[in-house]
Design a protein around this motif. Structure first.
Motif, PDB file in Angstrom:
ATOM      1  N   SER A  66      -6.875  31.998  87.049  1.00  0.00           N
ATOM      2  CA  SER A  66      -6.469  32.661  88.290  1.00  0.00           C
ATOM      3  C   SER A  66      -5.453  31.816  89.064  1.00  0.00           C
ATOM      4  N   THR A  67      -5.635  30.499  89.037  1.00  0.00           N
ATOM      5  CA  THR A  67      -4.679  29.589  89.679  1.00  0.00           C
ATOM      6  C   THR A  67      -3.312  29.711  89.006  1.00  0.00           C
ATOM      7  N   TYR A  68      -3.311  29.769  87.674  1.00  0.00           N
ATOM      8  CA  TYR A  68      -2.051  29.947  86.937  1.00  0.00           C
ATOM      9  C   TYR A  68      -1.404  31.296  87.283  1.00  0.00           C
ATOM     10  N   THR A  69      -2.234  32.338  87.358  1.00  0.00           N
ATOM     11  CA  THR A  69      -1.717  33.676  87.694  1.00  0.00           C
ATOM     12  C   THR A  69      -1.026  33.669  89.049  1.00  0.00           C
ATOM     13  N   ASN A  70      -1.649  32.998  90.018  1.00  0.00           N
ATOM     14  CA  ASN A  70      -1.079  32.942  91.366  1.00  0.00           C
ATOM     15  C   ASN A  70       0.242  32.185  91.430  1.00  0.00           C
ATOM     16  N   GLN A  71       0.509  31.391  90.410  1.00  0.00           N
ATOM     17  CA  GLN A  71       1.781  30.664  90.331  1.00  0.00           C
ATOM     18  C   GLN A  71       2.790  31.369  89.434  1.00  0.00           C
ATOM     19  N   GLY A  72       2.356  32.489  88.830  1.00  0.00           N
ATOM     20  CA  GLY A  72       3.237  33.188  87.910  1.00  0.00           C
ATOM     21  C   GLY A  72       3.380  32.472  86.576  1.00  0.00           C
ATOM     22  N   ARG A  73       2.420  31.616  86.240  1.00  0.00           N
ATOM     23  CA  ARG A  73       2.447  30.913  84.941  1.00  0.00           C
ATOM     24  C   ARG A  73       1.693  31.789  83.940  1.00  0.00           C
ATOM     25  N   TRP A  74       2.381  32.874  83.530  1.00  0.00           N
ATOM     26  CA  TRP A  74       1.720  33.952  82.796  1.00  0.00           C
ATOM     27  C   TRP A  74       1.196  33.528  81.437  1.00  0.00           C
ATOM     28  N   GLU A  75       1.973  32.729  80.699  1.00  0.00           N
ATOM     29  CA  GLU A  75       1.544  32.333  79.348  1.00  0.00           C
ATOM     30  C   GLU A  75       0.261  31.527  79.397  1.00  0.00           C
ATOM     31  N   GLU A  76       0.199  30.576  80.339  1.00  0.00           N
ATOM     32  CA  GLU A  76      -1.007  29.757  80.467  1.00  0.00           C
ATOM     33  C   GLU A  76      -2.193  30.591  80.953  1.00  0.00           C
ATOM     34  N   ALA A  77      -1.912  31.484  81.907  1.00  0.00           N
ATOM     35  CA  ALA A  77      -2.973  32.362  82.417  1.00  0.00           C
ATOM     36  C   ALA A  77      -3.500  33.265  81.316  1.00  0.00           C
ATOM     37  N   MET A 103     -12.105  40.655  81.356  1.00  0.00           N
ATOM     38  CA  MET A 103     -11.185  41.669  80.827  1.00  0.00           C
ATOM     39  C   MET A 103     -10.296  42.226  81.938  1.00  0.00           C
ATOM     40  N   ALA A 104     -10.909  42.472  83.094  1.00  0.00           N
ATOM     41  CA  ALA A 104     -10.150  42.982  84.244  1.00  0.00           C
ATOM     42  C   ALA A 104      -9.123  41.958  84.725  1.00  0.00           C
ATOM     43  N   ASP A 105      -9.508  40.674  84.704  1.00  0.00           N
ATOM     44  CA  ASP A 105      -8.581  39.605  85.109  1.00  0.00           C
ATOM     45  C   ASP A 105      -7.391  39.524  84.150  1.00  0.00           C
ATOM     46  N   LEU A 106      -7.669  39.638  82.859  1.00  0.00           N
ATOM     47  CA  LEU A 106      -6.592  39.593  81.867  1.00  0.00           C
ATOM     48  C   LEU A 106      -5.681  40.808  82.015  1.00  0.00           C
ATOM     49  N   ALA A 107      -6.280  41.966  82.282  1.00  0.00           N
ATOM     50  CA  ALA A 107      -5.490  43.183  82.524  1.00  0.00           C
ATOM     51  C   ALA A 107      -4.559  42.987  83.721  1.00  0.00           C
ATOM     52  N   SER A 108      -5.063  42.295  84.748  1.00  0.00           N
ATOM     53  CA  SER A 108      -4.256  42.011  85.935  1.00  0.00           C
ATOM     54  C   SER A 108      -3.069  41.110  85.598  1.00  0.00           C
ATOM     55  N   THR A 109      -3.293  40.153  84.702  1.00  0.00           N
ATOM     56  CA  THR A 109      -2.204  39.277  84.253  1.00  0.00           C
ATOM     57  C   THR A 109      -1.127  40.090  83.543  1.00  0.00           C
ATOM     58  N   TYR A 110      -1.550  41.028  82.689  1.00  0.00           N
ATOM     59  CA  TYR A 110      -0.589  41.912  82.015  1.00  0.00           C
ATOM     60  C   TYR A 110       0.121  42.805  83.038  1.00  0.00           C
ATOM     61  N   GLU A 270      11.051  33.499  99.486  1.00  0.00           N
ATOM     62  CA  GLU A 270      11.660  32.261  98.987  1.00  0.00           C
ATOM     63  C   GLU A 270      10.725  31.522  98.028  1.00  0.00           C
ATOM     64  N   THR A 271       9.434  31.505  98.365  1.00  0.00           N
ATOM     65  CA  THR A 271       8.456  30.854  97.481  1.00  0.00           C
ATOM     66  C   THR A 271       8.361  31.596  96.154  1.00  0.00           C
ATOM     67  N   SER A 272       8.359  32.925  96.210  1.00  0.00           N
ATOM     68  CA  SER A 272       8.301  33.733  94.984  1.00  0.00           C
ATOM     69  C   SER A 272       9.522  33.474  94.101  1.00  0.00           C
ATOM     70  N   LYS A 273      10.693  33.380  94.731  1.00  0.00           N
ATOM     71  CA  LYS A 273      11.912  33.099  93.965  1.00  0.00           C
ATOM     72  C   LYS A 273      11.796  31.779  93.222  1.00  0.00           C
ATOM     73  N   MET A 274      11.314  30.739  93.936  1.00  0.00           N
ATOM     74  CA  MET A 274      11.212  29.408  93.339  1.00  0.00           C
ATOM     75  C   MET A 274      10.141  29.353  92.262  1.00  0.00           C
ATOM     76  N   LYS A 275       8.989  29.960  92.553  1.00  0.00           N
ATOM     77  CA  LYS A 275       7.840  29.844  91.653  1.00  0.00           C
ATOM     78  C   LYS A 275       7.886  30.828  90.495  1.00  0.00           C
TER      79      LYS A 275
END
Length: 337
Positions: A66-77, A103-110, A270-275
């Protein structure tokens, strides 16, 4: 945590629980590096102490994903989410609540990557299993139905989104009450589905209901109330009902604290652009929101420039026919008139 480390030891279950709680606090503050560092320590210590497939380890792995997801680190998440899901299936069973949550968390990542088919496949499994296991009107079942409806919506599958959205609304009215925030959120989502189909009367009727209920329940100046008023103003704009749109827009503007909203939305963008990157769906959403705020503050030039950028990037990322692209184009068109 410090006292438990000294008193019980760094790898004691109670110490690890306190570390996990602190990591969660960091995550909720957006302090990703600290949350990740502590989360990794908890995982490694629990693996040594409890074994790699212990339920507590799966929980800490899910938190780190979930921490990875919040950073947009999709592959790791995704990698971690898949591990949690597969291990949960083996260890706890395919229909265990924890497995379904993974399963729901993984679906959210997708979902956050716009991988609609993969998200849909998992969401369908979660929904059907929860219906069987918990019942068709259980809050968790209804949440999974709402998630699937959102996936249909993002694919422009309006009939399926509408059908599922109506089921969620009726069930939530009975289960939670007609003025419950979750019920009102599902009504707002359905109104948005009608708007995207050009079904203005239905969108207006539902939008008005949401506004009145939120005013009574949350207050006239609550962000959710103002958001529903802004949505209805957009519906009026799309019909060329300029006076009504302007009147509602002025009410929102008079009630809102625009400077604070602008400051926050700029930070988010701005944070979204950077991250996450300039063309990430979350970044594009934040650009859209800021453009609308600027338009409401009468910063017309800045609003149109930002929305033009948003439209261009959304077209490239999601396609010309995507609902988000069409919505941004409609807003831009109405502002230019």
């Amino acid at each position: 945590m410090e006292i438990l480390q000294t008193k019980l030891g760094a790898d004691h279950p109670d110490t690890l629980t306190s570390m996990a709680n602190l990591a969660l606090t960091y995550r909720n503050q957006g302090r990703w590096e600290e949350a990740e560092k502590l989360g990794l320590q908890v995982i490694e210590a629990r693996k040594m102490k409890l074994g790699a497939d212990h339920p507590d380890i799966l929980t800490s792995m899910a938190n780190l994903a979930s921490t990875y997801t919040n950073q947009g680190r999709w592959e790791e998440a995704e990698k971690l989410g898949l591990q949690v899901m597969e291990t949960s299936k083996m260890k706890l069973g395919a229909d265990h609540p924890s497995t379904l949550t993974s399963m729901a968390d993984l679906a959210s990542t997708y979902w956050n990557q716009g991988r609609w088919e993969e998200a849909e496949k998992l969401e369908l499994q979660v929904m059907e299993t929860r219906k069987t296991k918990l019942g068709a009107d259980h809050p968790d079942t209804l949440t999974s139905m709402a998630n699937l409806a959102s996936t249909y919506w993002n694919q422009g599958r309006w009939e399926e989104a509408e059908k599922l959205g109506l089921q969620v609304i009726e069930a939530r009215k009975i289960k939670l009450g007609a003025d419950h925030p979750d019920t009102l959120a599902s009504m707002a989502n359905l109104a948005s589905t009608y708007t995207n189909q050009g079904r203005w009367e239905e969108a207006e009727k539902l939008g008005l209901q949401v506004i009145e209920a939120r005013k009574m329940k949350l207050g006239a100046d609550h962000p959710d109330t103002l958001a529903s008023m802004a949505n209805l103003a957009s519906t009026y704009t799309n019909q060329g009902r300029w006076e009504e749109a302007e009147k509602l827009g002025l009410q929102v503007m008079e009630t809102s604290r625009w400077e604070e909203a602008e400051k926050l939305e700029l930070q988010v963008m701005e944070t979204s652009k950077m991250k996450l990157g300039a063309d990430h769906p979350s970044t594009l959403t934040s650009m859209n929101n800021l453009a609308h705020t600027w338009n409401s503050m009468d910063k017309k030039t800045e609003a149109m420039d930002l929305m033009q950028t948003c439209v261009r990037l959304t077209e490239m990322k999601l396609g010309v026919d995507h609902p988000h692209t069409r919505s941004s184009l409609l807003a831009l068109d109405s502002w230019q008139k």
